[in-house]
Each structure stands twice: as structure tokens, then as C-alpha cells.
Design an enzyme around this catalytic site. Structure first.
Site, PDB file in Angstrom:
ATOM      1  N   SER A  72      -1.679   2.768  -0.294  1.00  0.00           N
ATOM      2  CA  SER A  72      -0.799   3.829  -0.808  1.00  0.00           C
ATOM      3  C   SER A  72      -1.092   5.092  -0.023  1.00  0.00           C
ATOM      4  O   SER A  72      -2.156   5.213   0.596  1.00  0.00           O
ATOM      5  CB  SER A  72      -1.133   4.071  -2.285  1.00  0.00           C
ATOM      6  OG  SER A  72      -0.518   5.253  -2.743  1.00  0.00           O
ATOM      7  N   TYR A  77      -6.876   5.040  -9.266  1.00  0.00           N
ATOM      8  CA  TYR A  77      -5.902   4.628  -8.247  1.00  0.00           C
ATOM      9  C   TYR A  77      -6.383   5.030  -6.851  1.00  0.00           C
ATOM     10  O   TYR A  77      -6.370   4.227  -5.917  1.00  0.00           O
ATOM     11  CB  TYR A  77      -4.547   5.287  -8.557  1.00  0.00           C
ATOM     12  CG  TYR A  77      -3.392   4.728  -7.770  1.00  0.00           C
ATOM     13  CD1 TYR A  77      -2.805   3.522  -8.122  1.00  0.00           C
ATOM     14  CD2 TYR A  77      -2.880   5.412  -6.677  1.00  0.00           C
ATOM     15  CE1 TYR A  77      -1.736   3.002  -7.403  1.00  0.00           C
ATOM     16  CE2 TYR A  77      -1.809   4.911  -5.955  1.00  0.00           C
ATOM     17  CZ  TYR A  77      -1.243   3.701  -6.322  1.00  0.00           C
ATOM     18  OH  TYR A  77      -0.188   3.191  -5.602  1.00  0.00           O
TER      19      TYR A  77
HETATM   20  P1  NAD Z   1       5.774  -2.221  -9.971  1.00  0.00           P
HETATM   21  O1  NAD Z   1       5.041  -1.718 -11.169  1.00  0.00           O
HETATM   22  O2  NAD Z   1       7.237  -2.027  -9.900  1.00  0.00           O
HETATM   23  O3  NAD Z   1       5.441  -3.762  -9.727  1.00  0.00           O
HETATM   24  C1  NAD Z   1       4.121  -4.218  -9.746  1.00  0.00           C
HETATM   25  C2  NAD Z   1       4.090  -5.682 -10.119  1.00  0.00           C
HETATM   26  O4  NAD Z   1       2.708  -6.094 -10.147  1.00  0.00           O
HETATM   27  C3  NAD Z   1       4.677  -5.967 -11.504  1.00  0.00           C
HETATM   28  O5  NAD Z   1       5.543  -7.068 -11.453  1.00  0.00           O
HETATM   29  C4  NAD Z   1       3.457  -6.271 -12.350  1.00  0.00           C
HETATM   30  O6  NAD Z   1       3.701  -7.183 -13.407  1.00  0.00           O
HETATM   31  C5  NAD Z   1       2.508  -6.865 -11.322  1.00  0.00           C
HETATM   32  N1  NAD Z   1       1.108  -6.764 -11.769  1.00  0.00           N
HETATM   33  C6  NAD Z   1       0.479  -5.671 -12.247  1.00  0.00           C
HETATM   34  N2  NAD Z   1      -0.789  -5.984 -12.567  1.00  0.00           N
HETATM   35  C7  NAD Z   1      -0.952  -7.300 -12.294  1.00  0.00           C
HETATM   36  C8  NAD Z   1      -2.030  -8.202 -12.405  1.00  0.00           C
HETATM   37  N3  NAD Z   1      -3.229  -7.809 -12.922  1.00  0.00           N
HETATM   38  N4  NAD Z   1      -1.865  -9.480 -12.029  1.00  0.00           N
HETATM   39  C9  NAD Z   1      -0.666  -9.895 -11.549  1.00  0.00           C
HETATM   40  N5  NAD Z   1       0.392  -9.083 -11.420  1.00  0.00           N
HETATM   41  C10 NAD Z   1       0.262  -7.793 -11.789  1.00  0.00           C
HETATM   42  O7  NAD Z   1       5.052  -1.511  -8.724  1.00  0.00           O
HETATM   43  P2  NAD Z   1       5.560  -1.321  -7.227  1.00  0.00           P
HETATM   44  O8  NAD Z   1       6.046   0.071  -7.097  1.00  0.00           O
HETATM   45  O9  NAD Z   1       6.395  -2.463  -6.807  1.00  0.00           O
HETATM   46  O10 NAD Z   1       4.148  -1.366  -6.477  1.00  0.00           O
HETATM   47  C11 NAD Z   1       3.691  -2.508  -5.766  1.00  0.00           C
HETATM   48  C12 NAD Z   1       2.417  -2.109  -5.004  1.00  0.00           C
HETATM   49  O11 NAD Z   1       2.730  -1.038  -4.118  1.00  0.00           O
HETATM   50  C13 NAD Z   1       1.287  -1.623  -5.893  1.00  0.00           C
HETATM   51  O12 NAD Z   1       0.055  -2.079  -5.398  1.00  0.00           O
HETATM   52  C14 NAD Z   1       1.394  -0.128  -5.791  1.00  0.00           C
HETATM   53  O13 NAD Z   1       0.167   0.529  -6.033  1.00  0.00           O
HETATM   54  C15 NAD Z   1       1.840   0.029  -4.340  1.00  0.00           C
HETATM   55  N6  NAD Z   1       2.496   1.313  -4.112  1.00  0.00           N
HETATM   56  C16 NAD Z   1       3.708   1.588  -4.649  1.00  0.00           C
HETATM   57  C17 NAD Z   1       4.290   2.829  -4.413  1.00  0.00           C
HETATM   58  C18 NAD Z   1       5.631   3.215  -4.947  1.00  0.00           C
HETATM   59  O14 NAD Z   1       6.050   4.347  -4.701  1.00  0.00           O
HETATM   60  N7  NAD Z   1       6.363   2.362  -5.612  1.00  0.00           N
HETATM   61  C19 NAD Z   1       3.606   3.778  -3.658  1.00  0.00           C
HETATM   62  C20 NAD Z   1       2.364   3.456  -3.137  1.00  0.00           C
HETATM   63  C21 NAD Z   1       1.819   2.211  -3.365  1.00  0.00           C
END
Ligand code: NAD
Length: 263
Positions: free
Chosen positions: A148, A161
Site C-alpha cells: 500500500s 496497517y
Molecule cells: P476489500 O475490502 O474490498 O477486499 C478485501 C477482500 O479480502 C475481501 O473479499 C475480504 O473478505 C478478504 N479478506 C479479508 N480478510 C481476509 C482473511 N483473513 N482471509 C481471507 N480473505 C480475507 O479491499 P481491497 O480494496 O480490494 O484491498 C485489497 C488489498 O489491497 C488489501 O490488501 C488492501 O490493503 C490493499 N490496498 C487497497 C487499497 C485501496 O485503495 N483499495 C489501497 C492500498 C492497498
């Protein structure tokens, strides 16, 4: 070169594949012919993702597995099942993550810290361990971890985080030095603000009902003044898991509209 064939004959495992960035990556890889193994805790989301992917991309194999990536035994189980049903793992998008509650460090709470580290850092480590054993035996693999912008910069109110995502960057760089000779690359992406459920919940924590107004201020942290789209991340993930990216290793690629350049 026919890019639509980039994942023909390839098998890709995606954690957190039910929604958000994991699903966007799945859609892009399926569009390019790859078979998929989606892992998530959200069983309903997995079922919906499987249905829509199979309808949109007939001929692509989509398997799902319900698991909590913070539990080592469940990680071993999903990796074993993926190898059993797909025959091999070519690409691994180690993506499942949570943001956790927002609080300053002195009020963060040790349980919450451990919970976020458990999913975002331990989950990524357990996944790498199991998948790398398989890829090393085969002499081929592409691993991509979800870091991230909060893994390369300070964001505030997110001790768990930030620590977990900086840890993911460390794991990525460390392991990339170990497997290059096995034709395995290990990279990370560092998304900024991409509009998914995670970001919407985060904005709700900050602004309640006014979350959309908060969002307008929030995106001023990047020069484009907009949220990224999940499909923009999906395209980057597909590139980094493809053979086009074979000489990219041990790096962390921001996809944030330029946010990292503004600090
Ligand atoms: P989201 O919340 O939309 O999706 C995350 C998915 O991970 C969900 O389906 C959830 O059920 C699953 N999940 C959570 N904990 C879990 C576990 N213990 N075991 C199995 N599955 C689990 O999030 P996103 O925005 O799609 O983010 C995906 C990744 O990208 C994450 O690691 C997040 O930190 C990273 N990220 C996202 C953003 C953003 O702006 N969306 C920015 C930086 C980093």
C-alpha cells in the site's frame, strides 16, 4: 503479439478474490485466458465472483476456496487444494487484507494491532511460504504481494496497517533475493486510494454520512484528484504476473495517481 492470450495455459491463485482489487485482477486475468483459484473468507462473495466470471469468460476455469489467510493451517489447505485442482500455480496474487480501526498509536489497542498484522502480514508470509515451495520445485513462478502507499509512507491513525504493509514490502524485497535463480519473481504493488469497499468503509470511519464529501478532500492527496479504478489495478496485476514482467523482481510499484511523489 496477442495480449489476449497472455494467460493461456496459466493458473493464478488470488487471495481476497471475492471483491475489490482481487476480483478486478481475476477479471483481467480471465479475460486473458487464465484459470483462477480464488480464496476468501467471504463465501457469498466467492460464489458471486465465480458465477459472474464463468458467465463472462466461458472456457476459463474458476475454483473457489473459503479460508482465513491469517490461519497457517488454512493457508496450507488452500495451496494444496489449488495445486490439486489446477495442477500448478503459475501466478500468486497475495492480496487479502484489512484496514482495521483508525486510532492514534497510544489508543490503537494491542488486540487490533495483532488482528491486522495477522491478516496483512502473517497471511502474506504463510501464503508465500507454501506457494514458493511449489514454485521452486517447478522452477517457475510470479508472486505479487499487496502492499500500500501506507507501506512506503506514513498515513496516520493506522499503526497496524502501516506496520503490516511496511512488513509486506520487507518480505517482498527479502524473498526476491532468494528465488531469482529459480525463475521466480516476487514484487509488490502499493495502491493509493482505489474505490473499493475497503476505502468506502475507511471514508465512513472519517466522515460518517458525509463520506463522499470526505472522499473529495481525500483524493487531493494525489495529483490526479480522483480515486483509482479497480480495473486499473487489475491491469497492473496482470502485467506483473505475466511473462512480460519476467525481469521485474523485488520492487514495489505504486499505483496511486502520483501520491507517493507528493510527500
Ligand atoms: P476489500 O475490502 O474490498 O477486499 C478485501 C477482500 O479480502 C475481501 O473479499 C475480504 O473478505 C478478504 N479478506 C479479508 N480478510 C481476509 C482473511 N483473513 N482471509 C481471507 N480473505 C480475507 O479491499 P481491497 O480494496 O480490494 O484491498 C485489497 C488489498 O489491497 C488489501 O490488501 C488492501 O490493503 C490493499 N490496498 C487497497 C487499497 C485501496 O485503495 N483499495 C489501497 C492500498 C492497498
Amino acid at each position: 503479439m496477442d495480449l489476449s492470450k497472455r494467460f493461456d495455459g496459466k493458473s493464478v491463485v488470488i487471495t481476497g478474490g471475492a471483491v475489490g482489487l482481487g476480483l478486478a485482477a481475476a477479471e483481467r486475468i480471465a479475460a486473458e485466458g487464465g484459470d483462477l483459484f480464488l480464496v476468501d473468507m467471504n463465501e457469498e462473495g466467492l460464489a458471486n465472483a465465480k458465477k459472474s466470471l464463468e458467465e463472462t469468460f466461458p472456457g476459463v476455469k474458476v475454483e473457489t476456496f473459503a479460508a482465513d489467510v491469517s490461519q497457517e493451517a488454512e493457508v496450507k489447505a488452500y495451496v494444496a487444494k489449488a495445486i490439486e485442482v489446477l495442477g500448478k500455480i503459475d501466478g500468486f496474487f497475495n492480496n487479502a487484507g484489512i484496514e482495521g480501526k483508525q486510532n492514534p498509536t497510544h489508543q490503537f489497542g494491542s488486540d487490533e494491532f495483532a488482528r491486522v498484522i495477522g491478516v496483512n502480514l502473517n497471511g502474506v508470509f504463510f501464503g508465500m511460504q507454501e506457494v514458493l515451495k511449489h514454485m521452486k520445485e517447478r522452477g517457475y513462478g510470479r508472486v505479487l504481494n499487496s502492499a500500500s502507499v501506507g507501506g512506503i509512507r506514513g498515513v496516520g491513525n493506522q499503526s497496524g496497517y502501516a506496520a503490516s504493509k511496511h512488513g509486506v514490502v520487507g518480505l517482498t524485497r527479502n524473498s526476491a533475493r532468494e528465488y531469482g535463480q529459480d525463475n521466480i519473481s516476487i514484487n509488490a504493488i502499493a495502491p493509493g486510494a482505489i474505490m473499493t469497499d475497503m476505502v468506502r468503509h475507511s471514508l465512513e470511519q472519517m466522515g460518517g454520512e458525509n463520506w463522499e464529501e470526505v472522499g473529495k478532500e481525500f483524493v487531493k492527496a494525489n495529483p490526479t484528484n480522483r480515486f483509482g479504478k479497480p480495473e486499473e489495478v487489475g491491469a497492473l496485476v496482470a502485467f506483473l504476473l505475466s511473462d512480460d514482467a519476467g525481469f521485474i523482481n523485488g520492487t514495489v510499484i505504486p499505483i496511486d495517481g502520483g501520491q507517493h511523489a507528493m510527500y
